[in-house]
Design an enzyme around this catalytic site. Structure first.
Site, short mmCIF file in Angstrom:
data_model
loop_
_atom_site.label_atom_id
_atom_site.label_comp_id
_atom_site.label_asym_id
_atom_site.label_seq_id
_atom_site.Cartn_x
_atom_site.Cartn_y
_atom_site.Cartn_z
N HIS A 214 45.77 55.84 68.71
CA HIS A 214 45.76 56.83 69.79
C HIS A 214 46.70 58.00 69.56
O HIS A 214 46.83 58.87 70.42
CB HIS A 214 46.10 56.17 71.14
CG HIS A 214 47.54 55.80 71.27
ND1 HIS A 214 48.05 54.65 70.73
CD2 HIS A 214 48.59 56.42 71.86
CE1 HIS A 214 49.36 54.58 70.99
NE2 HIS A 214 49.72 55.65 71.67
C1 UD1 Z 1 50.72 58.65 76.22
C2 UD1 Z 1 52.10 58.99 75.67
C3 UD1 Z 1 52.31 58.24 74.36
C4 UD1 Z 1 52.05 56.77 74.49
C5 UD1 Z 1 50.69 56.52 75.13
C6 UD1 Z 1 50.52 55.06 75.42
C7 UD1 Z 1 52.99 61.25 76.10
C8 UD1 Z 1 53.21 62.59 75.52
N1 UD1 Z 1 52.22 60.42 75.37
O1 UD1 Z 1 49.77 59.15 75.30
O2 UD1 Z 1 53.65 58.41 73.94
O3 UD1 Z 1 52.05 56.18 73.22
O4 UD1 Z 1 50.60 57.24 76.38
O5 UD1 Z 1 49.20 54.69 75.55
O6 UD1 Z 1 53.50 60.96 77.14
N2 UD1 Z 1 43.15 59.13 79.79
C9 UD1 Z 1 42.20 58.46 80.53
N3 UD1 Z 1 42.64 57.53 81.44
C10 UD1 Z 1 43.93 57.26 81.66
C11 UD1 Z 1 44.89 57.95 80.91
C12 UD1 Z 1 44.50 58.87 79.98
O7 UD1 Z 1 41.02 58.67 80.37
O8 UD1 Z 1 44.24 56.38 82.51
C13 UD1 Z 1 42.71 60.08 78.76
C14 UD1 Z 1 42.61 61.53 79.24
O9 UD1 Z 1 41.53 62.11 78.58
C15 UD1 Z 1 43.92 62.12 78.73
C16 UD1 Z 1 44.14 61.36 77.42
O10 UD1 Z 1 43.65 60.05 77.68
O11 UD1 Z 1 43.84 63.50 78.54
C17 UD1 Z 1 45.58 61.30 76.98
O12 UD1 Z 1 46.42 60.75 78.00
P1 UD1 Z 1 47.98 61.11 78.05
O13 UD1 Z 1 48.66 60.23 79.04
O14 UD1 Z 1 48.17 62.57 78.15
O15 UD1 Z 1 48.49 60.75 76.60
P2 UD1 Z 1 48.28 59.43 75.75
O16 UD1 Z 1 47.54 59.78 74.52
O17 UD1 Z 1 47.76 58.35 76.62
N1 UDP Z 2 48.28 47.21 74.83
C1 UDP Z 2 47.48 46.43 75.67
N2 UDP Z 2 46.13 46.61 75.59
C2 UDP Z 2 45.54 47.48 74.75
C3 UDP Z 2 46.37 48.26 73.89
C4 UDP Z 2 47.74 48.10 73.97
O1 UDP Z 2 47.99 45.61 76.43
O2 UDP Z 2 44.31 47.59 74.74
C5 UDP Z 2 49.74 47.05 74.91
C6 UDP Z 2 50.39 46.66 73.61
O3 UDP Z 2 50.38 45.26 73.45
C7 UDP Z 2 51.80 47.22 73.77
C8 UDP Z 2 51.56 48.48 74.55
O4 UDP Z 2 50.31 48.30 75.21
O5 UDP Z 2 52.61 46.34 74.52
C9 UDP Z 2 51.52 49.63 73.58
O6 UDP Z 2 50.92 50.67 74.15
P1 UDP Z 2 50.34 51.89 73.31
O7 UDP Z 2 49.94 51.48 71.95
O8 UDP Z 2 49.34 52.51 74.18
O9 UDP Z 2 51.61 52.87 73.28
P2 UDP Z 2 52.84 53.08 72.29
O10 UDP Z 2 53.54 51.78 72.13
O11 UDP Z 2 52.30 53.63 71.02
O12 UDP Z 2 53.66 54.09 73.00
#
Ligand code: UD1
Ligand code: UDP
Length: 379
Positions: A214
Site C-alpha cells: 500500500h
Molecule cells: C495511511 C498512512 C500510512 C499507513 C497506512 C496504514 C498517512 C500519510 N499514511 O496510508 O502511513 O501505513 O495508512 O494502512 O497517514 N481509503 C478507503 N477507505 C478507508 C481509508 C482509505 O477507501 O477507510 C482509500 C481512499 O481512496 C484514500 C486511500 O485509501 O484516498 C488512502 O488512504 P489514506 O488514509 O490517505 O492513506 P493510506 O494509504 O491508507
Molecule cells: N493488518 C490487518 N489486516 C490487513 C492488513 C494489515 O489486520 O488486511 C494489520 C497488520 O497485521 C498490522 C497493521 O495492520 O498490524 C499494519 O497496517 P498497514 O500495513 O496498513 O500499515 P503500516 O504498518 O505500513 O503503517
C-alpha cells in the site's frame, strides 16, 4: 498524586488501533490496582473509515468505542491534516488533557502533535525515533516533525533511541520496547484458536505466501505497480500460492490505472482482513512479501521470513537479524529473495524469537510506556 489524570490518545489509521489496544489494557490494569486514576479519552480522526479498516479492530481487540470521532475521511495531505487539526484542537480546548498520546507516523499522528504543541499540552509519541532516511516518504516527514514537537519520545528499539540521540533529543527519550510486539503476543494464541482464514481460502500452512502492498511509492506509479504485480504472478505460478488482502489505496489505483494485468489462478486477492485473521495468515505463511511497516515486524515476531518490496526500511533491526530482505520493486531481486528463503526452508521454519526479543523488548512495552508517562508527569 491522587487527582485523576486525563490522557488523550489520538488514532485514525489501521496500525494505530493495533498500537492503542495494549495501552488501553495497561491503563485499565493501573486503574484497577492504584488509587490514582487515569481517565483515557480516545479520539478517532476518521482517517480510516471502512469497517474492515477500523471497526473490526475495536471489536477484536476490545478497544472502547472512541469518545470522539472526527470523521475527516480521505483527502490530500494538506486537506486531510487541516481538518484533523481543526477537529482535535476543539477537543483539546474542551478536555484540557494532561497528556496527548500519538502513535506511529500517519497524518493523524502529525495533526495531534501540531495541535497539542500549539496549546502547550505535553505530547508523548509512541514509536518515536523511526527513520527510513527517505524524505519523499510521507511518514518520514510525519515522524521527524512529531518527534521534534513531542515532550516524551517512547522509542521501541535501541536503533530508534540512537536516531533520537543523533538529532539532539536524548533527554526526551525513553526506551520502552515495541508496543506491536505486545499486541502480537496478546493475540496470536486467540487467532490460532478462532481464525478460519486458511480453510476459508483453501490455504495450507507453510505452503503459501502472504502479500500486502500500500505504499504510495509502489502503488502510485503504474510501471512500478505493474512490475511488482507481474513478478508476483510469476511467483504464484512457479513457487507457491499467494494471498493478498488488498488495501483500499491499492484497489483504487488498480482501478484508476486500468492496468493490463489479471491475477494468476494461484494469486488470491481478498478484502482487508481483521487482526486475528492477519495473525493467523502471517504465522502460517511460508514467507511474507510486503511494503508495510508493521508487517515487517509481525513477520519477525511470528518467525516468518520477510521480503520487503521497498528501497529502504525504518525497521533495520529485522534486516540486521537476517529475518528480512530489501528488494525494492526489482523483479530479479524479489525472485532472488524468494529463492533464498526457499533454500533456507529446507531446515524448516526459522526461529527469530531471541533476535526479536533482543531488539524489540519483552512484549510488555505498554506498561513501560504507561510508567514512563507517569514518571514524566511527576517531574
Ligand atoms: C495511511 C498512512 C500510512 C499507513 C497506512 C496504514 C498517512 C500519510 N499514511 O496510508 O502511513 O501505513 O495508512 O494502512 O497517514 N481509503 C478507503 N477507505 C478507508 C481509508 C482509505 O477507501 O477507510 C482509500 C481512499 O481512496 C484514500 C486511500 O485509501 O484516498 C488512502 O488512504 P489514506 O488514509 O490517505 O492513506 P493510506 O494509504 O491508507
Ligand atoms: N493488518 C490487518 N489486516 C490487513 C492488513 C494489515 O489486520 O488486511 C494489520 C497488520 O497485521 C498490522 C497493521 O495492520 O498490524 C499494519 O497496517 P498497514 O500495513 O496498513 O500499515 P503500516 O504498518 O505500513 O503503517
Amino acid at each position: 498524586m491522587s487527582q485523576t489524570l486525563t490522557w488523550l490518545s489520538i488514532v485514525g489509521a489501521r496500525p494505530q488501533f493495533i498500537k492503542l489496544a495494549p495501552l488501553v489494557r495497561s491503563i485499565q490494569a493501573h486503574n484497577a490496582s492504584q488509587e490514582q486514576q487515569i481517565e483515557h479519552i480516545i479520539v478517532h480522526t476518521g482517517q480510516h473509515y471502512d469497517k474492515g479498516l477500523s471497526d473490526v479492530f475495536f471489536a477484536e481487540l476490545q478497544i472502547p468505542a472512541p469518545d470522539h470521532h472526527l470523521g475527516v475521511g480521505s483527502g490530500s495531505h494538506g486537506a486531510q491534516t487541516a481538518k484533523m487539526l481543526e477537529g482535535v484542537e476543539k477537543i483539546f480546548l474542551d478536555a484540557r488533557p494532561d497528556m496527548v498520546i500519538v502513535f506511529g507516523d500517519t497524518n493523524s499522528t502529525l495533526a495531534g502533535a501540531i495541535a497539542a504543541t500549539k496549546l502547550h499540552i505535553p505530547i508523548a509519541h509512541i514509536e518515536a525515533g523511526l527513520r527510513s532516511f527517505n524524505r519523499k516518504m510521507p511518514e518520514e516527514i510525519n515522524r521527524i516533525l512529531t518527534d521534534h514537537g513531542s515532550d516524551l519520545l517512547l522509542a521501541p528499539t535501541e536503533t530508534a533511541v540512537k536516531h533520537l540521540v543523533d538529532e539532539g533529543l536524548s533527554e526526551r527519550t525513553v526506551a520502552t520496547g515495541d508496543i506491536m510486539y505486545d499486541t502480537v503476543l496478546q493475540n496470536s494464541a486467540i487467532a490460532a484458536e478462532h481464525s478460519t482464514i486458511l480453510t476459508d481460502h483453501g490455504l495450507t500452512a507453510d505452503e503459501y505466501a502472504l502479500v500486502t502492498m500500500h505504499r504510495p511509492s509502489n502503488t502510485d506509479n503504474p510501471e512500478r505497480l505493474k512490475a511488482i504485480l507481474d513478478t508476483l504472478n510469476e511467483i504464484a505460478d512457479t513457487e507457491f500460492p499467494l494471498v493478498l488482502p488488498l488495501h483500499p489505496r491499492t484497489k483504487a489505483r488498480l482501478a484508476a490505472f486500468n492496468l493490463d494485468w489479471t491475477p494468476s489462478a494461484n494469486f488470491k486477492i481478498i478484502e482487508p482482513v481483521g487482526y486475528l485473521d492477519m495473525m493467523q495468515l502471517m504465522s502460517q505463511a511460508r514467507m511474507a512479501l510486503t511494503d508495510s511497516g508493521g508487517l515487517q515486524k509481525e513477520a519477525f515476531f511470528l518467525n516468518t521470513p520477510c521480503v520487503t518490496m521497498r528501497d529502504e526500511t525504518e525497521w533495520d533491526d529485522t534486516i540486521n537479524a537476517g529475518a528480512n530482505v530489501l528488494t525494492g520493486a526489482d523483479p530479479a531481486l524479489i525472485r532472488n529473495a524468494v529463492q533464498a528463503w526457499q533454500s533456507k526452508w529446507e531446515n524448516g521454519r526459522p526461529d527469530f524469537t531471541a533476535a526479536a526479543r533482543a531488539s524489540f523488548g519483552d512484549g510488555h512495552a505498554a506498561d513501560q510506556i504507561r510508567d514512563a508517562i507517569l514518571d514524566w508527569m511527576k517531574k
